[in-house]
Design an enzyme around this catalytic site. Structure first.
Site, PDB file in Angstrom:
ATOM      1  CE  LYS A 192      -4.466   0.756   0.048  1.00 14.55           C
ATOM      2  NZ  LYS A 192      -5.518  -0.106  -0.491  1.00 14.55           N
TER       3      LYS A 192
HETATM    4  P1  NAD Z   1     -12.854   7.481  -3.111  1.00 17.32           P
HETATM    5  O1  NAD Z   1     -11.875   8.519  -2.796  1.00 17.32           O
HETATM    6  O2  NAD Z   1     -13.261   7.258  -4.528  1.00 17.32           O
HETATM    7  O3  NAD Z   1     -14.201   7.732  -2.262  1.00 17.32           O
HETATM    8  C1  NAD Z   1     -14.196   7.852  -0.884  1.00 17.32           C
HETATM    9  C2  NAD Z   1     -15.576   8.319  -0.438  1.00 17.32           C
HETATM   10  O4  NAD Z   1     -15.620   8.346   0.999  1.00 17.32           O
HETATM   11  C3  NAD Z   1     -15.903   9.743  -0.891  1.00 17.32           C
HETATM   12  O5  NAD Z   1     -17.299   9.816  -1.164  1.00 17.32           O
HETATM   13  C4  NAD Z   1     -15.545  10.587   0.316  1.00 17.32           C
HETATM   14  O6  NAD Z   1     -16.259  11.816   0.340  1.00 17.32           O
HETATM   15  C5  NAD Z   1     -15.985   9.652   1.429  1.00 17.32           C
HETATM   16  N1  NAD Z   1     -15.331   9.908   2.694  1.00 17.32           N
HETATM   17  C6  NAD Z   1     -14.042  10.219   2.927  1.00 17.32           C
HETATM   18  N2  NAD Z   1     -13.823  10.388   4.234  1.00 17.32           N
HETATM   19  C7  NAD Z   1     -15.002  10.155   4.845  1.00 17.32           C
HETATM   20  C8  NAD Z   1     -15.434  10.187   6.189  1.00 17.32           C
HETATM   21  N3  NAD Z   1     -14.603  10.517   7.180  1.00 17.32           N
HETATM   22  N4  NAD Z   1     -16.736   9.886   6.447  1.00 17.32           N
HETATM   23  C9  NAD Z   1     -17.575   9.570   5.436  1.00 17.32           C
HETATM   24  N5  NAD Z   1     -17.230   9.547   4.163  1.00 17.32           N
HETATM   25  C10 NAD Z   1     -15.962   9.848   3.866  1.00 17.32           C
HETATM   26  O7  NAD Z   1     -12.290   6.130  -2.472  1.00 17.32           O
HETATM   27  P2  NAD Z   1     -12.643   4.639  -2.852  1.00 17.32           P
HETATM   28  O8  NAD Z   1     -11.669   4.173  -3.859  1.00 17.32           O
HETATM   29  O9  NAD Z   1     -14.108   4.506  -3.112  1.00 17.32           O
HETATM   30  O10 NAD Z   1     -12.271   3.889  -1.487  1.00 17.32           O
HETATM   31  C11 NAD Z   1     -13.176   3.816  -0.399  1.00 17.32           C
HETATM   32  C12 NAD Z   1     -12.752   2.678   0.509  1.00 17.32           C
HETATM   33  O11 NAD Z   1     -12.741   1.452  -0.227  1.00 17.32           O
HETATM   34  C13 NAD Z   1     -11.344   2.808   1.108  1.00 17.32           C
HETATM   35  O12 NAD Z   1     -11.339   2.189   2.381  1.00 17.32           O
HETATM   36  C14 NAD Z   1     -10.500   1.969   0.159  1.00 17.32           C
HETATM   37  O13 NAD Z   1      -9.310   1.507   0.763  1.00 17.32           O
HETATM   38  C15 NAD Z   1     -11.463   0.845  -0.140  1.00 17.32           C
HETATM   39  N6  NAD Z   1     -11.183   0.100  -1.361  1.00 17.32           N
HETATM   40  C16 NAD Z   1     -11.131   0.728  -2.573  1.00 17.32           C
HETATM   41  C17 NAD Z   1     -10.900  -0.024  -3.714  1.00 17.32           C
HETATM   42  C18 NAD Z   1     -10.907   0.592  -5.089  1.00 17.32           C
HETATM   43  O14 NAD Z   1     -10.822  -0.163  -6.065  1.00 17.32           O
HETATM   44  N7  NAD Z   1     -11.006   1.905  -5.235  1.00 17.32           N
HETATM   45  C19 NAD Z   1     -10.707  -1.413  -3.618  1.00 17.32           C
HETATM   46  C20 NAD Z   1     -10.795  -2.017  -2.377  1.00 17.32           C
HETATM   47  C21 NAD Z   1     -11.047  -1.253  -1.253  1.00 17.32           C
END
Ligand code: NAD
Length: 426
Positions: free
Chosen positions: A115
């Protein structure tokens, strides 16, 4: 002087690593692997910190801090996203790298876990500043990334454009195009069809597998709440709506909206695409992020960040099923409370594995320079998610444990066996 927006913040993130280690310690007790091997798997293999300058639009120079951690590389090159957030610190990156090792092993991928992240609020930078920061961070990572050693991808705060700049920076440095250096790129430079939707789609596949097995939920009109409306949350919402489920609440960093009659996800996504976030959307009641988690629903999908369901709110969660789109959204104390109440938690390393599964397909396509159509991607993704769900379920039955412990047992066993087959160098 370091500006406030890129100042490392020491917050809950120590807990993310503590949570990852506590989950590991709980699972490893069920396995008869040598103590030395278990100890080896608790540690990140390499930790890399970079401090670098970025020129702001006004001509001034700011320092930023970034990280990349390789947790384990026994099964293959390490794989894991890059996060841009003010909450990034070494402990958060360590936790997320460790979870990537287990996620890849659970899904049967030939990868270890990694990561990375930069301490920055990407919304506080202009597009040019964001590109400069990304290119400099990518250049700083060159000693530790390669398509055969460590392959970054998008995560919170990063996106396909940022992956394109990373790919270009790496390619310009080595002198030829290397699409396989990152996944989650735009399709026109070697990205995979379906990668954007993959994590959210996989979350909903995991949810439907869990619903099929739930006596109380399988015949109901299911109401879903989703925290986080970024890549994972909005694509999960879109897929759930496509399959006929009702989404009654969503949120982003600014707060949430609740409508017990169901939200129009297509309209909501169009609104966010236009305005950048959920603020001002009028078709529901405004709620805070913490309220959203405890409102009436059948399924809760945390899809924002770690440490959201804790001992303070776990007993108030109304959902009977939690499907973890985010990494580490539930603390170990909350897990115990939820397990005690009979709430089923489909754990992150299973529920959100769709992203790394399609990232693997992207990497394979790039290495072979042979690309698949979207139907093929989704068919293989759906199969891989169901297979991973079943492997976790069988392990849960065999060891009589919850789904999280089962997923960890399965993954740790796979990595530990590979360690023992390879032996310890020298
Ligand atoms: P992103 O940046 O596209 O979206 C994040 C979302 O969460 C946004 O809507 C943001 O406004 C919101 N957010 C941020 N901080 C917040 C808080 N304190 N309270 C409530 N909402 C909040 O990110 P993403 O890629 O969708 O990732 C989200 C989660 O999923 C993370 O934990 C990431 O590690 C995990 N994840 C992502 C992927 C991927 O393919 N993108 C894969 C596996 C896991």
């Amino acid at each position: 002087m370091v500006a406030a927006y890129n100042m490392p913040v020491q917050t809950h993130n120590t807990n993310a690593y503590e949570t990852a280690l506590a989950q590991f310690d709980k699972a490893v007790r069920f396995l008869s692997i040598p103590d030395g091997v278990a100890e080896f798997l608790r540690y990140p293999r390499r930790e890399f910190t970079v401090n670098f300058p970025v020129k702001r639009d006004d001509g001034s120079m700011e320092m930023f801090t970034g990280y990349r951690v390789h947790h384990n590389t026994v099964l293959g090159p390490s794989k894991g996203g890059i996060r841009y957030s003010l909450a990034v610190d070494m402990n958060e990156v360590r936790a997320l790298a460790m979870w990537m090792s287990w996620k890849c092993a659970l899904a049967g991928l030939p990868y270890g876990g990694a990561k990375g992240g930069v301490v920055v609020d990407p919304r506080a930078l202009s597009p040019r500043e964001l590109e400069s920061l990304t290119r400099r961070y990518a250049a700083e990572l060159i000693p530790v990334i390669s398509p055969h050693a460590d392959i970054p991808a998008p995560d919170m705060g990063t996106n396909p454009q940022i992956m394109a700049w990373m790919m270009d920076t790496y390619s310009m440095t080595v002198g030829y195009s290397v699409p396989a250096i990152v996944t989650g790129k735009p399709v026109n430079i070697g990205g995979s069809l379906g990668r954007n939707e993959a994590t959210g789609r996989g979350v909903i596949t995991a949810m439907t597998e869990a619903l099929k097995r739930s006596e109380s939920l399988n015949s109901r009109n299911i109401r879903i709440i989703i925290q986080g409306f970024g890549n994972v949350g909005s694509n999960a919402a879109a897929r759930a709506a496509e399959l006929g489920f009702t989404i009654v609440g969503v949120s982003d960093v600014f707060g949430g909206i609740y409508n017990p009659n169901g939200l129009d996800i297509r309209a909501l996504r169009a609104y966010v695409a236009d305005s950048g976030d959920l603020r001002g959307y009028a078709e529901g009641e405004l709620v805070s992020n913490s309220e959203l988690l405890t409102l009436p629903c059948d399924v809760l999908i945390p899809a924002a960040m770690e440490g959201q369901i804790t001992r303070d709110n776990a007993d108030k969660v109304k959902a009977q099923l939690i499907v973890e789109g985010a990494n580490g959204p539930t603390t170990t104390e909350a897990d115990d409370i939820l397990n005690g109440r009979g709430v089923v938690v489909v754990p992150d390393i299973l529920a959100n594995a769709g992203g790394v599964i399609v990232s693997y397909f992207e990497w394979v396509q790039d290495l072979q320079a042979f690309f698949w159509d979207e139907d093929e991607i989704f068919r293989q993704l759906d199969r891989a998610m169901v297979r991973t769900y079943e492997a976790t379920e069988h392990t849960a039955e065999e060891y009589e444990v919850d789904m999280r412990t089962a997923a960890q047992i399965y993954a740790i066993k796979r990595v530990a066996e590979a360690v023992m087959t390879r032996g310890f160098y020298p």
